[in-house]
Design a protein around this motif. Structure first.
Motif, PDB file in Angstrom:
ATOM      1  N   ARG A 280      -4.337   8.235   3.956  1.00 14.32           N
ATOM      2  CA  ARG A 280      -4.400   7.656   2.616  1.00 14.32           C
ATOM      3  C   ARG A 280      -3.838   6.240   2.611  1.00 14.32           C
ATOM      4  O   ARG A 280      -4.370   5.335   1.972  1.00 14.32           O
TER       5      ARG A 280
ATOM      6  N   CYS B 176      -8.582  -1.243   1.429  1.00 19.65           N
ATOM      7  CA  CYS B 176      -9.121  -1.712   0.147  1.00 19.65           C
ATOM      8  C   CYS B 176      -8.423  -2.975  -0.308  1.00 19.65           C
ATOM      9  O   CYS B 176      -9.051  -3.954  -0.706  1.00 19.65           O
ATOM     10  N   ILE B 177      -7.107  -2.969  -0.206  1.00 15.38           N
ATOM     11  CA  ILE B 177      -6.348  -4.116  -0.711  1.00 15.38           C
ATOM     12  C   ILE B 177      -6.646  -5.355   0.110  1.00 15.38           C
ATOM     13  O   ILE B 177      -6.839  -6.448  -0.414  1.00 15.38           O
TER      14      ILE B 177
ATOM     15  N   ILE C 101      -5.932   2.865   1.476  1.00 15.43           N
ATOM     16  CA  ILE C 101      -5.510   1.919   0.428  1.00 15.43           C
ATOM     17  C   ILE C 101      -5.324   0.534   1.025  1.00 15.43           C
ATOM     18  O   ILE C 101      -5.685  -0.490   0.436  1.00 15.43           O
TER      19      ILE C 101
ATOM     20  N   ALA D 177       0.811   4.084  -2.797  1.00 18.01           N
ATOM     21  CA  ALA D 177       0.507   5.457  -2.418  1.00 18.01           C
ATOM     22  C   ALA D 177       1.588   6.413  -2.888  1.00 18.01           C
ATOM     23  O   ALA D 177       1.314   7.558  -3.244  1.00 18.01           O
TER      24      ALA D 177
ATOM     25  N   PHE E 192      -9.360   2.130  -6.767  1.00 17.66           N
ATOM     26  CA  PHE E 192      -9.782   1.324  -5.627  1.00 17.66           C
ATOM     27  C   PHE E 192     -11.271   1.501  -5.387  1.00 17.66           C
ATOM     28  O   PHE E 192     -11.754   2.584  -5.160  1.00 17.66           O
TER      29      PHE E 192
ATOM     30  N   ASN F 106       1.316   6.277  -7.161  1.00 18.73           N
ATOM     31  CA  ASN F 106       0.164   6.784  -7.893  1.00 18.73           C
ATOM     32  C   ASN F 106      -0.194   8.180  -7.427  1.00 18.73           C
ATOM     33  O   ASN F 106      -0.109   8.478  -6.246  1.00 18.73           O
TER      34      ASN F 106
ATOM     35  N   TYR G  65      -2.641  -2.257 -10.359  1.00 18.98           N
ATOM     36  CA  TYR G  65      -2.907  -1.060  -9.565  1.00 18.98           C
ATOM     37  C   TYR G  65      -1.898   0.045  -9.813  1.00 18.98           C
ATOM     38  O   TYR G  65      -2.068   1.165  -9.364  1.00 18.98           O
TER      39      TYR G  65
ATOM     40  N   SER H 228       0.839  -1.210   0.000  1.00 17.24           N
ATOM     41  CA  SER H 228       0.000   0.000   0.000  1.00 17.24           C
ATOM     42  C   SER H 228       0.861   1.241   0.000  1.00 17.24           C
ATOM     43  O   SER H 228       0.541   2.225  -0.677  1.00 17.24           O
TER      44      SER H 228
ATOM     45  N   ASP I 285      -6.805   7.462  -7.049  1.00 23.22           N
ATOM     46  CA  ASP I 285      -7.234   6.513  -6.022  1.00 23.22           C
ATOM     47  C   ASP I 285      -8.671   6.096  -6.188  1.00 23.22           C
ATOM     48  O   ASP I 285      -9.007   4.917  -6.096  1.00 23.22           O
TER      49      ASP I 285
END
Lengths: 598, 419
Positions: free
Chosen positions: A505, A512-513, A509, A451, A463, A454, A594, A447, A459
């Motif tokens: 942030r 989500c992952i 992430i 972060a 995601f 990207n 991703y 992650s 985002d």
């Protein structure tokens, strides 16, 4: 309380004689009990190592009377040592240090031995000898400098062994601040050794340069008086020439590290001016550094010491150095003729070349059945052609030191190969990542990498809050302006490096992952028997901040300054794409989907 | 053995002369208007007339200030025994006022055989010093304070200087304060109240002229023609030394050396190297000794460093140079790698290595101090992203490449193309 073994013995004995529970005892305990002080002494003295040594025979035995008594286990050697008078006497049998401890020691060596021991350094050795001068002649401070692993320290030490003059050696890498440096020098000069008797303390407590100079004057005066009285005992002229002289030399090794110390602005000129401050002609100072004297910037001036330069070895010297201590000189010489030139284009440092050549030489000797034969011209050509295609790949690995696999791992590998071939693949994959990390840490690392790579605006599209990759296709613009934008973005990535992100942030992430990965990984858990995430999302989150701080300590994530507008700390990922791919592969995580690709 | 030993004795004698500053400075300052006589006159008059005084000795580093002062003090201790006690402080060690006063108290105690307590505070020590000054004044004993590196004492609050100079203002005390400094404006550093109590006497120590330097050379290098050396050997040695000094080449080398720095310590360093090169077989000095000394003392460290570099490291330096010429503002390892790849693609060089190899060579260059990071203590990013700059100029790089024995021609071409 009966142990099972004793009961079995008793049963066995039943057949022959009346059941008698014999007291099983060990040899050492039997000998210990024959002493005046029985078991109780042993238990008093028990150092942990003796007590935990498992005995070869026996369990703790049962007392005849039936009361459970578990005596301390002890080893044979310990019991025999205990037979001697007093352990304390052994410690004090080490002699207190004398003035002769200031000599380098060892067998005396001649100048020719010294020069042949260091190929390519003849002129430096001669120069150093001339600057140090004959016995008892004063010398200005010397500054020996040269690249790393050029032999400065070893030549100075061996030179003093040859000259047989007393010196005090201190290295500024072991003595990493001025207090430790001062105290270590004073320890040597006061002939003080740390031992249990004085509580492992130093001779003098010395923090400041002013105290150091005062103590140093006293200590040097003592030592020089000692030396003078020693040399007066050698009355005839001949003997005096072989004596150790009246002078003492202080050697400061790794002096370039002093520039990075806390009080470097005062200590560098202080040490350079030490010779003038002391004003004692019987003291010689030698500084060894890996950078030249012009890299020492100081506010105050000092009279510069006399420089002695050690250049890096030339190829001819390197050839001679590597030939030393080789079993088969001719074979190794032909090997060096092949590899030395291309490898010297990358580096000429001896230590790096040494590690590279070790594995390469094994490869070179592969086609040879007998390693002790001197190769003919024909054989040399054959070996060369065998090695040639590998030189390129070895050059690209020149600085890599591969850890030697232990014998157990090798055997393990063999059995694995014989076993399940399907399992072999997975073990190979896991072996790609060379160290072990917990699953939570791996997800956190990925992650962080995402972060950093990207931009924030992506985002949302990448995601999905409910988990899973948002499969909306991103339309790719192919206009010229888009190309330019892509190029500038790429350049920005190159120059500025990975971007920073706030903690929120990262956690978003991460969640989500993890929610994506949790479902397929459940099957894996059942197969592998429960390794991996436990307790679902809740258990994972509680660990996260702890994992984050340990990743920061390991320099995988760098904690940066706080953003002036928001005020929260920002982080930055410090791993390369290769490592991120390895980690993702070990988790079976589709990282490439991703990543923001330019 | 006997024949060898007198040559070695000669060598030892010369070396001990060079390392002993008093020997060198004594003859230079015998004339009446030299600094030596002025200083001696000043101190002896304040001793005999029982008054206070202060003076500053200024001059570039290595011009003999401390040496002359020691000569003067030594002579006065012989002339007026028991009337002087000397306290030495150094700005390098004692710039902190607490430390300095403790040292003053310690030295006073040592001189007068008193007990020194390490736990005494700053106030205790200063009271002790004032009391001692009074006592010594009553006993007609002068205390001489020597403050080395005077400009270091003038940093900060100057408490020590003020208390010292203030204590001197009373009638009962007899003290002389001598400050030694390499900064020619050391008295401008003093605070107003300190400066008003300071008598603005200054003695300037100038580096010697060429004739004086020559005279020093002769003095140091001549062996005494007396019984300590065999007569013919000493005469021959001195004659040879004279020949060298008259030699034209030697005069050139000598002048070149003195153009850099003509202070005496610098000259002595040169002599030390030359004398240590003396051939013990012949036992005489030759012109070659001086030439070797000249080349071994005056070095060009960056060029030597460049000669030590490997070819890959030279490639990295040339790529950095090209980036600089192209006026790319940000130069870090990644941009250097891009340039390296460009060079490889356009010229098809044979030296193209993997990224980790280049990173290690890059770190070697940083250790050698040929390049450095421009952000100080940049813990915020990893090595590949931190900006770097060259620490050598393009002229030096050019010279280094020319001197490199097996430099690939491509590097010369790359350097020439852009500049």
């Amino acid at each position: 309380m009966m142990r099972s073994k004793t009961s079995s013995v008793a049963d066995y004995m039943d057949k022959e004689q009346t059941p008698k529970i014999t007291r099983r005892t060990t040899r050492s305990l039997a000998s210990a009990t024959t002493l005046d002080n029985p078991v109780t002494e042993v238990t008093n003295f028990g150092p942990p190592s003796a007590a935990n040594h498992p005995m070869v025979e026996g369990d703790p035995e049962v007392d005849k009377e039936g009361t459970p008594q578990i005596p301390r286990r002890t080893t044979r050697s310990f019991a025999s040592a205990f037979n001697s008078d007093n352990i304390a006497t052994k410690v004090t049998s080490i002699d207190p240090p004398t003035i002769n401890d200031l000599l380098v020691g060892g067998d005396p060596i001649s100048l020719d031995d010294l020069i042949s021991a260091f190929p390519g350094r003849r002129s430096q050795i001669v120069e150093l000898m001339r600057l140090l001068g004959p016995l008892n002649s004063p010398t200005l401070p010397l500054f020996v400098y040269g690249g790393p692993s050029t032999g400065k320290t070893s030549i100075i030490l061996q030179l003093f062994r040859h000259l047989n003059r007393p010196l005090v050696y201190s290295s500024c890498s072991t003595c990493y601040n001025q207090r430790i440096l001062f105290e270590s020098i004073l320890n040597s000069l006061f002939l003080h050794r740390k031992s249990a008797a004085n509580g492992y303390s130093n001779a003098k407590r010395c923090d400041r340069p002013s105290d150091f100079v005062n103590f140093l004057r006293d200590a040097l005066a003592n030592v020089i008086n000692n030396l003078k009285s020693n040399s007066e005992k050698l009355t005839s002229n001949k003997m005096a020439a072989r004596g150790t002289g009246n002078m003492i030399y202080l050697v400061f090794d790794n002096f370039h590290l002093v520039r990075e110390w806390d009080k470097s602005s005062t200590i560098v000129p202080f040490l350079f001016n030490l010779y003038d401050l002391l004003n004692m002609p019987e003291v010689g100072l030698i500084f060894i550094s890996s950078t030249s004297p012009d890299t020492y910037y100081a506010n105050m001036g000092y009279v510069e010491p006399v420089p002695v330069f050690f250049p890096d070895y030339t190829e001819v010297d390197l050839h001679q150095i590597f030939l030393r201590n080789q079993a088969n000189q001719k074979l190794y010489s032909s090997f060096l003729d092949v590899v030395l030139r291309p490898f010297c284009r990358v580096t000429r440092q001896v230590d790096e070349l040494f590690t590279a050549f070790k594995s390469l030489f094994e490869k070179y000797c592969e086609p040879l059945s007998d390693h002790s034969v001197a190769p003919s011209e024909d054989m040399k050509r054959r070996l060369f052609s065998h090695l040639k295609p590998h030189i390129g790949s070895y050059l690209n690995e020149i600085f890599k030191i591969s850890s030697l696999p232990s014998l157990e791992v090798e055997i393990h590998k063999e059995t694995k190969r014989k076993g399940n071939p399907k399992k072999l693949e997975r073990s190979e994959e896991i072996e790609e990542l060379e160290f072990h990390m917990s699953t939570c840490a791996k997800y956190l690392l990925i992650s962080a990498f995402l972060a950093s790579r990207n931009p924030v605006t992506l985002d949302d599209s990448l995601f999905d809050p409910t988990g899973g990759l948002n499969n909306r296709k991103r339309k790719r613009k192919t206009s010229a302006k888009a190309q330019e934008q892509k190029q500038s973005a790429e350049e920005e990535l190159v120059t500025k490096g990975p971007g920073t992100f706030p903690l929120e942030r990262l956690l978003a992430i991460f969640q989500c992952i993890v929610s994506v990965a949790e479902d397929p990984s459940d099957e894996e858990e059942q197969r592998n028997g429960g390794l991996g995430i436990e307790g679902g999302k809740g258990g994972l989150m509680s660990d996260v901040l702890l994992q984050l701080s340990s990743l920061c300590n390991a320099n995988f994530i760098i904690k940066g300054g706080s953003c002036p507008i928001e005020g929260s700390t920002r982080y930055r990922s410090a791993i390369s794409e290769g490592l991120a791919l390895k980690v993702a592969r070990s988790l079976k995580f589709p990282l490439s989907k991703y990543l923001y690709r330019r | 053995m006997g024949r060898e030993s007198h040559k070695m004795k000669a060598l030892s004698l010369l070396r001990s002369r060079i390392c002993d500053p008093k020997f060198v400075f004594k003859p230079l300052h015998d004339s009446p208007d030299s600094n030596y006589s002025k200083l001696k006159f000043m101190i002896s008059s304040s001793i005999t007339e029982a008054c206070n005084n202060s003076i500053l000795l200024l001059g570039p580093r290595g011009s003999g200030k401390s040496a002359v002062l020691e000569l003067v003090v030594g002579d006065l201790l012989v002339e007026y025994p028991d009337m002087i006690s000397v306290i030495k402080l150094s700005g390098l060690l004692h710039s902190d006022d607490n430390c300095a006063l403790k040292e003053v108290a310690r030295q006073l105690c040592m001189e007068h055989q008193l007990q020194f307590s390490k736990a005494a505070s700053f106030d205790d020590n200063s009271q002790f010093m004032v009391a001692m000054l009074k006592e010594c004044g009553l006993a007609h004993k002068t205390i001489v304070f020597i403050l080395d590196e005077f400009d270091q004492f003038a940093q900060g609050k100057q408490r020590l200087l003020y208390s010292l100079l203030d204590a001197m203002q009373s009638i009962t005390s007899q003290a002389v304060v001598i400050g030694i400094s390499c900064r020619l404006d050391a008295d401008q550093l003093l605070e107003k109240r300190v400066r008003s109590r300071f008598s603005h006497r200054k003695l300037l120590f100038l580096p010697p002229s060429t004739e004086d330097s020559k005279r020093i050379l002769e003095q140091v290098l001549s062996l005494p023609v007396d019984s300590s050396f065999p007569h013919d050997y000493a005469v021959e040695f001195n004659r040879k030394v004279q020949d060298i000094l008259e030699d034209r080449r030697f005069k050139e080398t000598f002048n070149k050396y003195l153009n850099l720095d003509s202070s005496i310590k610098h000259l002595l360093r040169f002599l030390f190297c030359a004398v240590s090169c003396m051939d013990l077989q012949t036992g005489f000095l030759t012109y070659e000794n001086f030439e070797t000394a000249f080349s071994s003392i005056l070095r060009q460290p960056k060029l030597e460093c460049l000669k030590n570099c490997s070819i890959l490291e030279l490639y990295i330096l040339v790529c950095m140079k090209r980036l600089e010429v192209k006026e790319q503002t940000l130069c870090n390892f990644n941009s250097i790698m891009k340039e390296y790849k460009n060079v490889h693609d356009s010229f098809q060089t044979s030296d193209y290595y993997a990224r980790n190899v280049c990173l290690r060579a890059f770190e070697h260059l940083i250790n050698r101090e040929l390049i450095c990071f421009t952000d100080s203590r940049g813990y915020g990013s990893s090595v590949e992203f931190r900006p770097v700059k060259l620490l050598i100029s393009s002229a030096e790089l050019h010279q280094g490449l020319k001197a490199y024995h097996s430099c690939p021609a491509i590097l010369h071409k790359l350097m020439d193309r852009e500049g």
